[in-house]
Design a protein around this motif. Structure first.
Motif, PDB file in Angstrom:
ATOM      1  N   LEU A   3       0.839  -1.192   0.000  1.00  0.00           N
ATOM      2  CA  LEU A   3       0.000   0.000   0.000  1.00  0.00           C
ATOM      3  C   LEU A   3       0.875   1.244   0.000  1.00  0.00           C
ATOM      4  CD1 LEU A   3      -2.836   1.354   0.346  1.00  0.00           C
ATOM      5  CD2 LEU A   3      -2.396   1.301   2.819  1.00  0.00           C
ATOM      6  N   THR A   4       0.583   2.171  -0.924  1.00  0.00           N
ATOM      7  CA  THR A   4       1.234   3.474  -0.958  1.00  0.00           C
ATOM      8  C   THR A   4       0.164   4.545  -0.752  1.00  0.00           C
ATOM      9  OG1 THR A   4       2.919   2.694  -2.499  1.00  0.00           O
ATOM     10  CG2 THR A   4       2.625   5.075  -2.316  1.00  0.00           C
ATOM     11  N   VAL A   5       0.366   5.414   0.221  1.00  0.00           N
ATOM     12  CA  VAL A   5      -0.579   6.494   0.509  1.00  0.00           C
ATOM     13  C   VAL A   5      -0.154   7.728  -0.281  1.00  0.00           C
ATOM     14  CG1 VAL A   5      -1.538   7.995   2.286  1.00  0.00           C
ATOM     15  CG2 VAL A   5      -1.093   5.581   2.801  1.00  0.00           C
ATOM     16  N   LEU A   6      -1.019   8.175  -1.193  1.00  0.00           N
ATOM     17  CA  LEU A   6      -0.749   9.378  -1.981  1.00  0.00           C
ATOM     18  C   LEU A   6      -1.224  10.636  -1.262  1.00  0.00           C
ATOM     19  CD1 LEU A   6      -1.902   8.056  -5.474  1.00  0.00           C
ATOM     20  CD2 LEU A   6       0.390   8.013  -4.487  1.00  0.00           C
ATOM     21  N   GLY A   7      -2.204  10.488  -0.395  1.00  0.00           N
ATOM     22  CA  GLY A   7      -2.745  11.609   0.360  1.00  0.00           C
ATOM     23  C   GLY A   7      -3.781  11.118   1.334  1.00  0.00           C
ATOM     24  N   GLY A   8      -4.104  11.956   2.323  1.00  0.00           N
ATOM     25  CA  GLY A   8      -5.075  11.523   3.322  1.00  0.00           C
ATOM     26  C   GLY A   8      -5.883  12.656   3.909  1.00  0.00           C
ATOM     27  N   GLU A  16       0.336  20.659   2.360  1.00  0.00           N
ATOM     28  CA  GLU A  16       1.124  19.533   2.866  1.00  0.00           C
ATOM     29  C   GLU A  16       0.592  18.179   2.415  1.00  0.00           C
ATOM     30  OE1 GLU A  16      -0.314  21.819   4.961  1.00  0.00           O
ATOM     31  OE2 GLU A  16       1.469  23.107   5.034  1.00  0.00           O
ATOM     32  N   ARG A  17      -0.696  18.091   2.055  1.00  0.00           N
ATOM     33  CA  ARG A  17      -1.285  16.767   1.885  1.00  0.00           C
ATOM     34  C   ARG A  17      -2.386  16.787   0.830  1.00  0.00           C
ATOM     35  NH1 ARG A  17      -2.605  16.134   6.875  1.00  0.00           N
ATOM     36  NH2 ARG A  17      -0.594  15.261   7.478  1.00  0.00           N
ATOM     37  N   ALA A  18      -2.302  15.864  -0.122  1.00  0.00           N
ATOM     38  CA  ALA A  18      -3.384  15.672  -1.086  1.00  0.00           C
ATOM     39  C   ALA A  18      -4.575  15.028  -0.384  1.00  0.00           C
ATOM     40  CB  ALA A  18      -2.906  14.783  -2.233  1.00  0.00           C
ATOM     41  N   CYS A  19      -5.696  15.012  -1.061  1.00  0.00           N
ATOM     42  CA  CYS A  19      -6.838  14.260  -0.536  1.00  0.00           C
ATOM     43  C   CYS A  19      -6.561  12.767  -0.674  1.00  0.00           C
ATOM     44  CB  CYS A  19      -8.104  14.646  -1.291  1.00  0.00           C
ATOM     45  SG  CYS A  19      -8.821  16.205  -0.725  1.00  0.00           S
ATOM     46  N   GLY A  20      -7.515  11.984  -0.212  1.00  0.00           N
ATOM     47  CA  GLY A  20      -7.325  10.542  -0.195  1.00  0.00           C
ATOM     48  C   GLY A  20      -7.007   9.992  -1.575  1.00  0.00           C
ATOM     49  N   GLY A  21      -6.000   9.169  -1.622  1.00  0.00           N
ATOM     50  CA  GLY A  21      -5.631   8.448  -2.830  1.00  0.00           C
ATOM     51  C   GLY A  21      -4.626   7.385  -2.435  1.00  0.00           C
ATOM     52  N   PHE A  22      -4.795   6.174  -2.954  1.00  0.00           N
ATOM     53  CA  PHE A  22      -4.001   5.044  -2.469  1.00  0.00           C
ATOM     54  C   PHE A  22      -3.684   4.098  -3.629  1.00  0.00           C
ATOM     55  CE2 PHE A  22      -7.304   6.501   0.360  1.00  0.00           C
ATOM     56  CZ  PHE A  22      -6.551   7.000   1.424  1.00  0.00           C
ATOM     57  N   LEU A  23      -2.472   3.598  -3.641  1.00  0.00           N
ATOM     58  CA  LEU A  23      -2.081   2.579  -4.597  1.00  0.00           C
ATOM     59  C   LEU A  23      -1.931   1.252  -3.861  1.00  0.00           C
ATOM     60  CD1 LEU A  23       0.702   4.448  -6.630  1.00  0.00           C
ATOM     61  CD2 LEU A  23      -1.692   4.119  -7.281  1.00  0.00           C
TER      62      LEU A  23
END
Length: 231
Positions: A3-8, A16-23
């Motif tokens: 799992l890679t977190v692109l944003g949360g 500082e942070r993108a919205c939710g996105g996950f690989l």
């Protein structure tokens, strides 16, 4: 399974942070889960399928530039499988005329209770309470399990969704208390910790934190109820 977190960030992106996105990657196959605001620049050419939990733009807005990059760029891509609850993507797909993105994607409905194969993953879905239809997702492959709540209020189905998962990715918009008007539709870090403990998950990852919320405070709140790995 990786799992890679692109944003949360919940609701809108911050500097500082993108919205939710996950690989989620396994056996050379990459699934992009919830391409929210600010996630597309990181993934335009490394996605084999897209899963969207619900139709709020902080969970799907960057599907539009992702499809544009794949359709209008110099490199040729096969149609991208896109899985979402029925109607969830109507608004974001309507940003362009249908012929512009034609051939760029193949749309599939996520149906709670129905199992679907997505590359090497077996995908199951649960209907969970939110302001719009929201699908909690569980993906399994080679004995490993990943569970994602999307955005949801309290629901007994959450423990079933997360049961013995290696990773639970849980919405935690607030640290300890949801405002009364949103309490049926959103969750806290405290609730995420309780769900993780009840389900016996291996690792808890908190997401959808309200902008300005301290990740350390959210983690500390979840840790009061869950003794496993967080983050």
């Amino acid at each position: 399974m990786r799992l890679t977190v692109l944003g949360g960030s919940g609701a809108w992106p911050t500097p500082e942070r993108a919205c939710g996105g996950f690989l989620l990657e396994h056996d050379g196959f990459t699934v992009l889960i919830d391409p929210g605001y600010g996630t597309m620049p990181l993934v335009p050419d490394r996605v084999d399928a897209v899963l969207v939990s619900h139709g709020h733009p902080d969970h799907c807005a960057d599907l539009n530039p992702l499809l544009r990059a794949r359709v209008l760029g110099d490199r040729e891509f096969p149609p991208l499988p896109v899985h979402a609850p029925p109607g969830a993507l109507d608004a974001v797909l309507a940003l362009d005329k249908p012929r512009m993105l034609a051939g760029g994607y193949v749309q599939h409905d996520i149906e709670p209770g129905r199992t679907r194969e997505v590359g090497p993953f077996r995908m199951e879905a649960w209907s969970l309470p939110h302001h719009v239809p929201n699908a909690g997702l569980r993906l399994t492959a080679d004995g490993r399990a990943f569970a994602y709540t999307g955005d949801t209020g309290p629901a007994p189905e959450l423990v079933e969704l997360a049961r013995d998962a290696d990773i639970l990715l849980a919405e935690a918009t607030y640290v300890g208390r949801v405002p009364e008007e949103d309490a049926p539709y959103l969750s806290t870090a405290v609730q995420a910790g309780r769900t993780a403990a009840a389900a016996g998950v291996g690792r808890l990852v908190l997401t959808h934190l309200w902008p300005g919320t301290s990740p350390e405070d959210a983690e500390a709140a979840a840790r009061r109820h869950f003794g496993g790995a967080i983050g």
